[in-house]
Design a protein around this motif. Structure first.
Motif, short mmCIF file in Angstrom:
data_model
loop_
_atom_site.label_atom_id
_atom_site.label_comp_id
_atom_site.label_asym_id
_atom_site.label_seq_id
_atom_site.Cartn_x
_atom_site.Cartn_y
_atom_site.Cartn_z
N VAL A 43 47.61 35.61 21.22
CA VAL A 43 48.77 36.34 20.86
C VAL A 43 49.98 36.18 21.70
O VAL A 43 51.02 36.29 21.22
N ALA A 44 49.54 36.09 22.97
CA ALA A 44 50.63 36.07 24.22
C ALA A 44 51.73 34.85 23.42
O ALA A 44 52.75 34.77 23.46
N ALA A 45 50.83 33.36 23.00
CA ALA A 45 51.63 32.37 22.72
C ALA A 45 52.25 32.41 21.56
O ALA A 45 53.42 31.86 21.22
N LEU A 46 52.06 33.30 20.62
CA LEU A 46 52.52 33.58 19.40
C LEU A 46 54.23 34.25 19.62
O LEU A 46 54.90 34.10 18.93
N LEU A 47 54.17 35.04 20.80
CA LEU A 47 55.47 35.75 20.93
C LEU A 47 56.30 35.30 21.94
O LEU A 47 57.04 35.84 22.41
N GLY A 48 56.02 34.22 22.59
CA GLY A 48 56.89 33.33 23.42
C GLY A 48 56.14 32.62 24.51
O GLY A 48 54.75 32.66 24.56
N GLU A 49 56.75 32.11 25.33
CA GLU A 49 56.18 31.31 26.51
C GLU A 49 55.33 32.08 27.40
O GLU A 49 55.95 33.21 27.79
N ALA A 50 54.26 31.40 27.92
CA ALA A 50 53.41 32.37 28.60
C ALA A 50 52.72 31.43 29.69
O ALA A 50 52.15 30.34 29.31
N SER A 51 52.68 31.86 30.87
CA SER A 51 51.77 31.06 31.78
C SER A 51 50.75 32.15 32.37
O SER A 51 50.70 33.22 32.28
N TRP A 52 49.45 31.39 32.76
CA TRP A 52 48.18 32.15 33.13
C TRP A 52 47.95 31.70 34.36
O TRP A 52 47.56 30.46 34.78
N LEU A 53 47.76 32.46 35.44
CA LEU A 53 47.05 32.40 36.62
C LEU A 53 45.89 33.18 36.89
O LEU A 53 45.53 34.10 36.41
N PRO A 54 44.99 32.41 37.48
CA PRO A 54 43.68 33.18 37.75
C PRO A 54 43.84 34.20 38.94
O PRO A 54 44.72 33.94 39.84
N GLY A 55 43.23 35.32 39.01
CA GLY A 55 43.36 36.14 40.19
C GLY A 55 42.13 37.01 40.20
O GLY A 55 41.21 36.81 39.41
N SER A 56 42.02 37.95 41.35
CA SER A 56 40.89 38.71 41.51
C SER A 56 41.76 40.11 41.95
O SER A 56 42.66 40.22 42.54
N VAL A 57 41.06 41.17 41.00
CA VAL A 57 41.69 42.44 41.35
C VAL A 57 41.37 42.89 42.91
O VAL A 57 40.14 42.70 43.13
N THR A 58 42.06 43.55 43.59
CA THR A 58 41.97 43.97 44.92
C THR A 58 41.24 45.27 44.86
O THR A 58 41.08 45.85 43.83
N ALA A 59 40.48 45.67 45.76
CA ALA A 59 39.73 46.76 46.17
C ALA A 59 40.31 47.97 45.58
O ALA A 59 39.85 49.19 45.14
N ARG A 60 41.63 48.17 45.71
CA ARG A 60 42.47 49.39 45.43
C ARG A 60 42.61 49.55 43.86
O ARG A 60 42.65 50.43 43.36
N GLY A 61 42.40 48.35 43.17
CA GLY A 61 42.26 48.33 41.73
C GLY A 61 43.51 48.27 40.84
O GLY A 61 43.60 48.41 39.85
N ASP A 62 44.62 48.29 41.63
CA ASP A 62 46.05 48.52 41.11
C ASP A 62 46.82 47.21 41.41
O ASP A 62 48.18 46.95 40.96
N THR A 63 46.26 46.38 42.21
CA THR A 63 46.90 45.09 42.51
C THR A 63 45.89 43.72 42.16
O THR A 63 44.62 44.02 42.28
N VAL A 64 46.39 42.62 42.09
CA VAL A 64 45.76 41.47 41.81
C VAL A 64 46.26 40.27 42.64
O VAL A 64 47.46 40.15 42.72
N SER A 65 45.25 39.77 43.24
CA SER A 65 45.49 38.51 44.41
C SER A 65 45.53 37.27 43.63
O SER A 65 44.67 37.06 42.90
N THR A 66 46.72 36.51 43.70
CA THR A 66 46.96 35.13 42.85
C THR A 66 47.83 34.40 43.98
O THR A 66 47.83 34.46 45.12
N ALA A 67 47.85 33.20 43.19
CA ALA A 67 48.57 31.96 44.06
C ALA A 67 49.84 32.49 44.48
O ALA A 67 50.67 31.83 45.34
N LEU A 68 50.68 33.45 43.81
CA LEU A 68 51.74 33.98 44.00
C LEU A 68 51.66 35.31 44.96
O LEU A 68 52.79 36.02 44.90
N GLY A 69 50.52 35.50 45.48
CA GLY A 69 50.58 36.77 46.14
C GLY A 69 49.80 37.64 45.35
O GLY A 69 49.47 37.58 44.35
N ASP A 70 49.72 38.90 46.11
CA ASP A 70 49.36 40.15 45.57
C ASP A 70 50.64 40.60 44.55
O ASP A 70 51.50 41.06 45.00
N LEU A 71 50.11 40.94 43.21
CA LEU A 71 50.91 41.41 42.09
C LEU A 71 50.32 42.84 41.77
O LEU A 71 49.30 43.03 41.61
N VAL A 72 51.47 43.37 41.34
CA VAL A 72 51.03 44.81 41.00
C VAL A 72 50.73 44.75 39.38
O VAL A 72 51.33 44.31 38.50
#
Length: 360
Positions: free
Chosen positions: A241-270
């Motif tokens: 569905v994401a690809a149907l509606l425009g360009e999309a990149s996907w990064l692997p990540g791990s949700v941090t212990a707080r549960g509201d951020t995710v750790s990725t190769a681009l740092g911790d994202l909200v």
């Protein structure tokens, strides 16, 4: 005909249809309110055109029901022919009658309104030509019009009898980009002025997102996601569905212990929405990826200058790549830059498929 809930322009329930042993629609459900504009998007072969033909009455469903304007037009033993469905159709290339003038083509849409006095018919034609921006061209013939003007006439003809539903079948596909951009806004405004409900079938995600009140994404003959343009673009239910509606990149990540951020190769994202945990795949739209003085190191792999922005493919230190659309960027392949992510991100449970790590 049997009545349905008031306020509904279209109700489709459990719609099924196939050619031979090949199913095209498989239990499809869909609804459209009066005065609304619903865009239907999907890959080739997903059933978009078949849905349109079933709504128009060009084909008979093999399962399910179709209700238009609160009345059942197909289902079980019921099948109402096209001319009695109060449906207007705008095809891909106008399909105007070459021997009729602009006014004659629009008036043809009133053919079924035999009781409408001549003066009222002429007034309706004048009103619609004014509405679609062609008040001075009633005596022109289709061959004397541009492609965009022909589509405006086709829309006026479809609206002439005040249909319960207007079907737009890739109406801008044959037009150049500049004409498409101008015309889709004009068409949306005309439909709203008339209070007409419309269903747009398109391959162009920009048309769907800019014109529609709601977007339905089809896959394998079913609606896999429906919502506002912002909902389906920002929070797709899966990568397809994401690809149907425009360009999309996907990064692997791990949700941090707080549960509201995710750790990725681009740092911790909200995270835009809590609720996922563990390993996730993070969606990045090109406009979220920015160049800055701080951030994560990256190397420009591709740079395509588009005027208002530059489309980039950036390789991160771990080998993953992301796409960016950066206004004013003047960089070349091989340049080293720093990358930051703007705003919250959408994440889906599970890891990134290997094929999705490097965008095509």
């Amino acid at each position: 005909m049997t009545a349905s809930a008031r306020g509904s322009a279209v109700e489709v329930r459990g719609l099924g249809f196939g050619y031979g042993r090949t199913p095209v629609l498989d239990g499809l459900d869909l609804s459209l309110n009066e005065g609304g504009l619903l865009a239907v998007v999907g890959r080739s072969g997903c059933g978009k055109t078949t849905l349109l033909r079933l709504l128009a009455g060009f084909e008979r469903p093999q399962a399910g029901r179709v209700l238009i304007g609160g009345l059942e037009v197909a289902g079980g033993s019921t099948f109402v022919p096209t001319e009695r469905r109060r449906v207007g159709i705008v095809p891909q290339e106008g399909a105007l009658f070459p021997h009729l003038t602009v006014a004659g083509n629009v008036e043809f849409g009133l053919t079924g309104a035999t009781r409408l006095p001549r003066a009222d018919r002429e007034a309706r034609v004048r009103h619609l030509l004014e509405l679609v921006g062609l008040p001075d061209l009633p005596d022109r013939y289709p061959r004397e019009l541009s492609g965009g003007q022909q589509q405006r006439v086709a829309l006026a003809r479809a609206l002439a009898p005040r249909p319960a539903l207007v079907l737009l079948d890739e109406p801008f596909a044959s037009l150049d980009q500049a004409t498409r951009s101008t015309l889709r806004g004009a068409v949306r405004d005309v439909l709203r002025s008339e209070g007409a409900a419309a269903l747009l079938v398109t391959h162009d995600h920009e048309e769907a997102l800019s014109m529609a009140d709601r977007v339905a994404c089809l896959d394998s003959g079913r609606v896999v996601q429906e919502g506002s343009p912002h909902e389906v673009y920002d929070e797709p239910v899966d990568p397809a569905v994401a690809a149907l509606l425009g360009e999309a990149s996907w990064l692997p990540g791990s949700v941090t212990a707080r549960g509201d951020t995710v750790s990725t190769a681009l740092g911790d994202l909200v995270l835009a929405r809590a609720g996922v945990g563990g390993r996730v795949r993070v969606l990045l739209r090109p406009e979220q990826v920015e160049l800055g003085e701080a951030g994560t190191d990256a190397v420009v792999q591709q740079a395509e200058f588009l005027g208002a922005s530059t489309r980039l493919v950036l390789r991160l230190p771990d080998g993953a790549t992301v796409r960016a659309a950066v206004p004013g960027a003047r960089v070349r392949p091989g340049d080293r830059v720093r990358v930051v992510v703007r705003g919250a991100v959408h994440a889906l449970a599970g890891d990134v498929e290997p094929s999705a790590r490097t965008p095509a």
